[in-house]
Design a protein around this motif. Structure first.
Motif, mmCIF file in Angstrom:
data_model
loop_
_atom_site.group_PDB
_atom_site.id
_atom_site.type_symbol
_atom_site.label_atom_id
_atom_site.label_comp_id
_atom_site.label_asym_id
_atom_site.label_seq_id
_atom_site.Cartn_x
_atom_site.Cartn_y
_atom_site.Cartn_z
ATOM 1 N N ARG A 214 -0.877 0.264 -6.062
ATOM 2 C CA ARG A 214 -1.292 1.318 -5.145
ATOM 3 C C ARG A 214 -2.182 2.309 -5.895
ATOM 4 N N TYR A 215 -3.224 2.793 -5.203
ATOM 5 C CA TYR A 215 -4.146 3.729 -5.827
ATOM 6 C C TYR A 215 -4.362 4.938 -4.922
ATOM 7 N N ASP A 216 -4.480 6.093 -5.549
ATOM 8 C CA ASP A 216 -4.686 7.372 -4.881
ATOM 9 C C ASP A 216 -6.175 7.551 -4.599
ATOM 10 N N PRO B 277 -3.668 9.997 1.058
ATOM 11 C CA PRO B 277 -4.214 8.669 1.345
ATOM 12 C C PRO B 277 -4.335 7.825 0.086
ATOM 13 N N GLY B 278 -4.133 6.535 0.255
ATOM 14 C CA GLY B 278 -4.272 5.604 -0.847
ATOM 15 C C GLY B 278 -4.685 4.239 -0.344
ATOM 16 N N VAL B 279 -4.843 3.303 -1.273
ATOM 17 C CA VAL B 279 -5.134 1.916 -0.929
ATOM 18 C C VAL B 279 -4.194 1.019 -1.713
ATOM 19 N N LEU B 280 -3.933 -0.141 -1.137
ATOM 20 C CA LEU B 280 -3.120 -1.161 -1.782
ATOM 21 C C LEU B 280 -4.043 -2.292 -2.195
ATOM 22 N N VAL B 281 -4.053 -2.604 -3.500
ATOM 23 C CA VAL B 281 -4.870 -3.699 -4.028
ATOM 24 C C VAL B 281 -3.933 -4.641 -4.762
ATOM 25 N N PRO C 246 -14.306 2.283 -9.124
ATOM 26 C CA PRO C 246 -13.064 1.490 -9.088
ATOM 27 C C PRO C 246 -11.927 2.088 -9.901
ATOM 28 N N ASN C 247 -12.194 3.077 -10.736
ATOM 29 C CA ASN C 247 -11.165 3.664 -11.597
ATOM 30 C C ASN C 247 -10.490 4.835 -10.889
ATOM 31 N N LEU C 248 -9.361 4.555 -10.273
ATOM 32 C CA LEU C 248 -8.639 5.558 -9.504
ATOM 33 C C LEU C 248 -7.230 5.712 -10.053
#
Length: 275
Positions: free
Chosen positions: A22-24, A14-18, A53-55
């Motif tokens: 992309r972040y894990d 899973p990750g997020v798009l900001v 926030p540091n991913l």
């Protein structure tokens, strides 16, 4: 939030798009599956992101998978755009037409489309999909959107000879492997200002074949949640596909199919035959 899943097929994280990055988030959640949505995962993830926030950043070249892990159901609505009814010489339905896609058809947004063996008439269908965020049974239409986690893009690939000329239900032409690309991300409801007014288009080898807007849906999302929940329990993570506008057609050989819906990114699938 925009949720993504990345990595090799069957091993996605899973990750997020900001923005464009992309972040894990695999250190925070195990996967975007039924348990995640059922246990209020969206809210917990949002709070965790604000606190940490540091991913790890994910390489932009990493493959994207479906933004949700294999759901219990992929439910599709047929003939849900007026112009599509007209092009197929079908009456506008008085109630939603329901069919299912196999969950094994699910694939990533940019994976190759594999034409199945003995296919004669595979074609495309750009569609808006939504994902359930809560268990839903006998839901009132006025409260229906409270049960929706978010929205994503889908191409409902279909083998028309299997679907219409081989007897039985539509599912026969809808469930082949790679016939359900989803993504590239799941946008939570706050990311989309007006889901009933999103432009949408599909091209094949650069030529536009579908160009429409979600305002043309016959049955809109709140009614679909209400309606479906009268006949079956919708589980968290279930995917509902809302129908396609006019412009479907036979797939040329060596095609590249691209689809986009406003605010939901783009899917691009190269076509290849099953070996």
């Amino acid at each position: 939030m925009k949720l993504i899943r990345f990595g090799a097929a069957g091993k996605e994280k899973p990750g997020v798009l900001v923005g464009e990055k992309r972040y894990d988030v695999s250190s925070i959640v195990s996967d975007y599956n039924e348990t995640f949505f059922e246990e209020n995962g969206l809210e917990k993830l949002q709070k965790a992101l604000e606190a940490n926030p540091n991913l790890p950043e994910v390489d932009a070249q990493e493959r994207l998978g479906s933004p949700v892990a294999r759901p219990s159901k992929i439910i599709c609505i047929g003939l849900n755009y007026v112009d599509h009814c007209r092009e197929t010489n079908a009456p506008i339905p008085e109630e939603p037409i329901i069919f299912f896609k196999s969950t094994t058809a699910l694939c990533g947004p940019n994976d190759d489309l594999i034409i199945p063996k003995n296919s004669e008439k595979t074609d495309w269908e750009i569609e808006l999909a939504f994902v359930m965020g809560k268990k839903a049974s006998y839901v009132e239409e006025a409260a229906a959107l409270e049960y929706v986690a978010g929205y994503c893009l889908h191409n409902d690939y279909s083998e028309r000879a299997f679907q219409l000329e081989r007897g039985g239900q539509w599912a026969k032409g809808k469930g082949s492997d790679t016939f359900a690309p989803l993504g590239p991300f799941l946008a939570t409801k706050d990311e989309i200002k007006d889901v009933d007014n999103l432009s949408m288009w599909l091209t094949v080898n650069g030529k536009t074949f579908q160009n429409s807007n979600t305002s043309n849906l016959v049955f809109k999302i709140p009614f679909l949640v209400h309606y479906l929940s009268q006949f079956m329990t919708l589980l968290p993570g279930d995917v509902i596909i809302t129908g396609t506008p006019a412009g479907i057609g036979p797939m040329p050989e060596k095609s590249t199919v691209a689809v986009s819906i406003e605010g939901l990114g783009q899917l691009t699938n190269k076509v290849s035959a099953r070996q």
